[in-house]
Write an enzyme that holds these catalytic residues in place. Structure first.
Site, PDB file in Angstrom:
ATOM      1  CE  LYS A   2      -3.896   2.150   2.364  1.00 35.54           C
ATOM      2  NZ  LYS A   2      -4.752   2.119   1.166  1.00 35.54           N
ATOM      3  CG  ASP A 119     -11.788   2.834   5.387  1.00 32.40           C
ATOM      4  OD1 ASP A 119     -13.011   3.012   5.235  1.00 32.40           O
ATOM      5  OD2 ASP A 119     -10.989   2.747   4.446  1.00 32.40           O
TER       6      ASP A 119
END
Length: 333
Positions: A2, A119
């Site tokens: 990421k 999230d």
């Protein structure tokens, strides 16, 4: 892997000072010395790298090119999300309970480590080789001090945001409560295949989340215990919303006591990081191309320069560009 922005992470950290590392002994008394906001981010990374729980994805390494804005975070495992949303093939209650128990254990562990995920959603819940859920993607997470985080910024995925984060008059809100709301939306997705509030326009979606009552679909037959849990998790008032300890003992989660979850003490140990671990939390590299070069050489067991395509580009430019792309892809994968 990421890719994250250092500037964005520093804005999220929001602290010009770094608290002393947890577990450090012999630290001098007195006020903490001013630290840069990026060092605060490094401390959070040091903690994330030491997370060790079967329901949380393991952060392997973080690479930083000092000349660029990006951090490259390598995670394990390589796995698929539990489900795509929306879907016309939701989970049955038994499957939903199995995965939700995993999610609940992982969230309790993160909150114990003083981390708010911010999230939670099905696409951030990966199914490992053992068939269990692993919580992934800490790109917008927050570390807090004390018993809970008091947050002010609005981040995350719009359809999973808690109503209090969208209210213009509220100055701060509980981090734990918004994780519970997102878990409720996720459980709703598990059994109904859709989010409780949907709209193509973001402002209209925010308005629905803030003002419309939660109405569970009637075309799917679910138990009264599950309905009760969903409505308590999707309580628009964070002050009265059910908490993680209360969810753990809810009759639907435990199958009326037949499947009790482990206590916090049984599966949670507080992570301690030292100054040395904070300093070494990120590997600084002068150029990402250098890492690609070294890794390619090691993989091929050759000291030849894998970037010789540049010298051969005049002879076959299209082939060289394809080879370069393959090398970059091979490194990232």
């Amino acid at each position: 892997m990421k890719v994250l922005s250092k500037k964005r992470l520093m804005r999220q950290a929001g602290f010009p000072r770094r608290p002393p590392p947890r577990g450090a002994r012999g630290a001098p008394e007195g006020p903490a010395q001013p630290k840069g906001p990026l060092e605060r981010v490094y401390q959070e990374i040091a903690i994330l790298k030491k997370l060790d729980h079967p329901n949380v994805v393991k952060l392997v390494e973080v690479l930083d090119d000092p000349s660029e804005d990006h951090l490259y975070m390598g995670n394990l495992p390589k796995a698929l999300p539990v489900m795509e949303v929306p879907t016309d093939k939701p989970l049955n209650e038994e499957q939903a309970r199995f995965y939700f128990q995993d999610l609940l254990r992982g969230i309790e562990y993160l909150h114990y480590q003083k981390i708010i995920h911010r999230d939670i959603k099905p696409s951030n819940l990966l199914v490992g080789d053992d068939g269990h859920i692993k919580i992934a993607d800490f790109g917008v997470s927050n570390q807090f001090e004390g018993t809970d985080a008091l947050l002010t910024s609005t981040v995350g995925t719009p359809a999973f945001m808690a109503p209090e984060t969208l209210c213009e008059t509220r100055k701060n809100f509980s981090g734990k409560a918004l994780d519970v709301w997102a878990m409720g939306v996720t459980l709703h997705c598990f059994v109904f295949g859709v989010c409780p509030f949907m709209d193509e326009r973001i402002l209209s979606l925010h308005h629905k989340i803030r003002t419309q009552p939660v109405e569970l679909p009637e075309n799917v037959d679910v138990s009264e215990d599950l309905k009760d849990l969903l409505l308590k998790m999707l309580d628009k008032n964070p002050e009265t919303r059910i908490t993680v300890p209360q969810i753990k003992v809810h009759s639907w989660v435990t199958r009326n006591g037949a499947e009790p979850l482990p206590s916090e003490e049984e599966h949670c140990t507080l992570i301690e990081v030292t100054e040395e671990e904070v300093e070494n939390s990120v590997k600084h590299i002068p150029s990402l191309a250098t890492v690609i070069l070294v890794r390619t050489m090691l993989r091929k067991r050759s000291f030849g320069n894998p970037f010789d395509w540049a010298r051969r580009e005049e002879r076959n430019p299209s082939a060289c560009k394809q080879a370069q792309g393959n090398r970059l892809l091979g490194f990232i994968m």
